[in-house]
Design a protein around this motif. Structure first.
Motif, short mmCIF file in Angstrom:
data_model
loop_
_atom_site.label_atom_id
_atom_site.label_comp_id
_atom_site.label_asym_id
_atom_site.label_seq_id
_atom_site.Cartn_x
_atom_site.Cartn_y
_atom_site.Cartn_z
N ILE A 49 0.82 -1.20 0.00
CA ILE A 49 0.00 0.00 0.00
C ILE A 49 0.86 1.26 0.00
CG2 ILE A 49 -1.82 1.27 1.20
CD1 ILE A 49 -2.68 -1.47 0.14
N TYR A 50 0.51 2.20 -0.84
CA TYR A 50 1.05 3.54 -0.82
C TYR A 50 -0.12 4.51 -0.60
CZ TYR A 50 4.98 1.37 -3.31
OH TYR A 50 6.01 0.55 -3.69
N VAL A 51 0.15 5.64 0.02
CA VAL A 51 -0.87 6.67 0.19
C VAL A 51 -0.27 7.98 -0.33
CG1 VAL A 51 -2.34 7.95 1.80
CG2 VAL A 51 -1.86 5.52 2.20
N SER A 52 -0.97 8.62 -1.26
CA SER A 52 -0.48 9.86 -1.87
C SER A 52 -1.44 11.00 -1.61
CB SER A 52 -0.30 9.68 -3.38
OG SER A 52 0.69 8.72 -3.66
N ILE A 53 -0.91 12.10 -1.08
CA ILE A 53 -1.67 13.31 -0.82
C ILE A 53 -1.37 14.32 -1.92
CG2 ILE A 53 -2.19 15.12 0.86
CD1 ILE A 53 -2.77 12.19 1.75
N ILE A 54 -2.39 14.75 -2.63
CA ILE A 54 -2.22 15.73 -3.70
C ILE A 54 -2.81 17.05 -3.21
CG2 ILE A 54 -2.52 16.18 -6.15
CD1 ILE A 54 -1.23 13.43 -5.53
N ASP A 55 -1.93 17.97 -2.85
CA ASP A 55 -2.33 19.24 -2.23
C ASP A 55 -2.53 20.30 -3.30
OD1 ASP A 55 -2.74 21.40 -0.61
OD2 ASP A 55 -0.89 21.20 0.54
N ASN A 56 -3.77 20.78 -3.46
CA ASN A 56 -4.11 21.76 -4.49
C ASN A 56 -4.20 23.18 -3.93
OD1 ASN A 56 -6.74 22.14 -6.99
ND2 ASN A 56 -4.54 22.31 -7.23
N ASP A 57 -3.57 23.38 -2.79
CA ASP A 57 -3.53 24.70 -2.14
C ASP A 57 -2.20 25.37 -2.47
OD1 ASP A 57 -3.77 26.91 -0.53
OD2 ASP A 57 -3.48 25.81 1.35
N ASN A 58 -2.27 26.59 -3.00
CA ASN A 58 -1.04 27.31 -3.34
C ASN A 58 -0.12 27.47 -2.14
OD1 ASN A 58 -1.23 27.67 -6.10
ND2 ASN A 58 -2.44 29.52 -5.93
N ALA A 59 -0.71 27.58 -0.95
CA ALA A 59 0.08 27.76 0.27
C ALA A 59 0.67 26.44 0.79
CB ALA A 59 -0.77 28.40 1.36
N GLN A 60 0.36 25.33 0.12
CA GLN A 60 0.85 24.00 0.52
C GLN A 60 0.55 23.73 2.00
OE1 GLN A 60 4.74 22.85 -1.09
NE2 GLN A 60 4.81 24.78 -2.22
N SER A 61 -0.69 23.99 2.38
CA SER A 61 -1.07 23.94 3.80
C SER A 61 -0.97 22.54 4.40
CB SER A 61 -2.50 24.48 3.97
OG SER A 61 -3.41 23.80 3.12
N ALA A 62 -0.99 21.50 3.59
CA ALA A 62 -0.91 20.14 4.12
C ALA A 62 0.52 19.64 4.26
CB ALA A 62 -1.70 19.18 3.24
N ALA A 63 1.50 20.39 3.75
CA ALA A 63 2.87 19.89 3.66
C ALA A 63 3.48 19.58 5.02
CB ALA A 63 3.74 20.89 2.91
N ASP A 64 3.39 20.50 5.96
CA ASP A 64 4.02 20.29 7.26
C ASP A 64 3.41 19.12 8.00
OD1 ASP A 64 5.69 22.41 6.78
OD2 ASP A 64 4.55 23.86 7.97
N TYR A 65 2.08 19.01 7.94
CA TYR A 65 1.40 17.91 8.63
C TYR A 65 1.83 16.56 8.04
CZ TYR A 65 -2.29 14.60 9.77
OH TYR A 65 -2.97 13.48 10.16
N ILE A 66 1.90 16.47 6.72
CA ILE A 66 2.29 15.20 6.10
C ILE A 66 3.75 14.87 6.42
CG2 ILE A 66 2.58 13.99 3.91
CD1 ILE A 66 -0.34 14.45 4.81
N ALA A 67 4.60 15.88 6.46
CA ALA A 67 6.01 15.65 6.79
C ALA A 67 6.18 15.03 8.17
CB ALA A 67 6.78 16.97 6.70
N ILE A 68 5.37 15.49 9.11
CA ILE A 68 5.41 14.93 10.47
C ILE A 68 4.78 13.54 10.52
CG2 ILE A 68 4.56 15.23 12.84
CD1 ILE A 68 4.70 18.29 12.31
N LEU A 69 3.63 13.41 9.86
CA LEU A 69 2.88 12.16 9.91
C LEU A 69 3.63 11.00 9.28
CD1 LEU A 69 0.11 10.83 10.65
CD2 LEU A 69 -0.64 11.41 8.33
N LYS A 70 4.35 11.24 8.20
CA LYS A 70 4.96 10.14 7.44
C LYS A 70 6.03 9.38 8.24
CE LYS A 70 7.37 11.14 3.84
NZ LYS A 70 7.77 11.76 2.55
#
Length: 319
Positions: A49-70
């Motif tokens: 299994i792989y899980v991919s998050i595709i963030d369509n926010d110019n501010a990349q608001s999900a980036a920090d959360y995903i970096a911690i979660l991964k």
């Protein structure tokens, strides 16, 4: 075991790689709930299994959360940013990531959904049952706010098709797609009207026309959170109008003439409006709403014949 058969990190032979893709834009809390539910799914035997998050926010608001979660997430977690605003751009990036990861299947769910533990096992299991080369559409249960009236709530209860039903199209809110549909047939999500929606219906319609079977699997269940901003007749009316526009496209694609589509649409608008008006006089609110929404749909059909579009997906609902 042949040279090109994949292995997992323990060296055991695996049968398939699945990339679960979630397109998101500024809905942090909903995304967290979605990912938490995926983290505890039952993994099918011999599947990676792989899980991919595709963030369509110019501010990349999900980036920090995903970096911690991964760091502690049970599956390989990939983050992709798509600067171009619009769901089809994000979905096409999900296709690209799936191909780059050399996966066998792409699974789409929405960021405002959460899955049941057996969801993926059932979805993939049914795919294997029908030969592994069909698109499989699961079931979505919509969770409404407590204060929604019964006359509105009933329109969120979808008539559920049984497992094994052959479909001519479906949505991306709970679906498994064999990778050959994109890699060999070259299908992509159309980007002509990136904020209108409906490009998933177009994608799967084209897949069906190219001979790819689409089946329903009612036991593969996800839950969708419906916010108050959607749980009303105004939003339902706009959705039905948009559905009508897409319906006009499908009718044209199947060879119906513009004149016939338009005349039928106008007739249905007149009939539905008449019934809606009579039922309003009779104080039959629920039935009045039913025919009102039918009228909105066929107004969309007529508008779609003349190339109308919408930009409903510029607005972010839910948070």
């Amino acid at each position: 075991m042949t040279e090109n058969q994949p292995q997992d990190s323990f060296g055991d032979q695996i049968d398939a790689r699945i990339n679960i893709c979630i397109c998101t834009c500024r809905r942090a809390e909903l995304l967290k709930r979605c990912l938490a539910s995926i983290a505890v799914v039952n993994v099918p035997d011999r599947v990676q299994i792989y899980v991919s998050i595709i963030d369509n926010d110019n501010a990349q608001s999900a980036a920090d959360y995903i970096a911690i979660l991964k760091k502690d997430y049970p599956f390989a977690l990939h983050y992709q940013h798509v600067a171009s605003s619009g769901i089809p751009y994000a979905r096409n990036r999900a296709i690209d990531v799936t191909l780059e990861l050399k996966c066998d299947y792409l699974v789409f769910i929405d960021d405002d959904e959460w899955v049941e533990p057996e969801w993926l096992d059932v979805l993939y299991g049914y795919s294997r049952k029908v030969g592994g080369e069909a698109i499989v559409s699961g079931h979505v249960i919509q969770e409404l706010p407590d204060n929604v009236s019964e006359t509105v709530a009933r329109f969120f209860i979808k008539r559920e098709r049984g497992t094994g039903t052959a479909l001519s199209a479906c949505a991306t809110n709970n679906v498994l797609i064999p990778v050959f549909v994109m890699a060999d047939l070259g299908l992509r999500f159309v980007e002509d009207n990136p904020h209108m929606g409906g490009e998933d219906t177009i994608f799967f319609t084209l897949a069906s026309q190219k001979g790819v079977p689409i089946y329903k699997c009612a036991e593969a269940i996800v839950h969708e959170v419906i916010p108050e901003s959607k749980a009303n007749m105004a939003w339902l009316s706009r959705r039905k109008f948009r559905v009508g526009i897409i319906s006009a496209w499908r009718k044209k694609k199947y060879g119906r003439s513009r004149l016939i589509i338009c005349l039928n649409g106008v007739l249905m608008v007149i009939l539905a409006f008449g019934f809606s008006a009579l039922l309003a006089i009779a104080l039959q609110r629920e039935l009045r709403n039913k025919y009102w929404l039918k009228m909105c749909k066929y107004l969309g059909v007529v508008a779609g014949v003349f190339g109308a579009s919408m930009d409903d997906y510029r607005v972010i609902h839910g948070e």
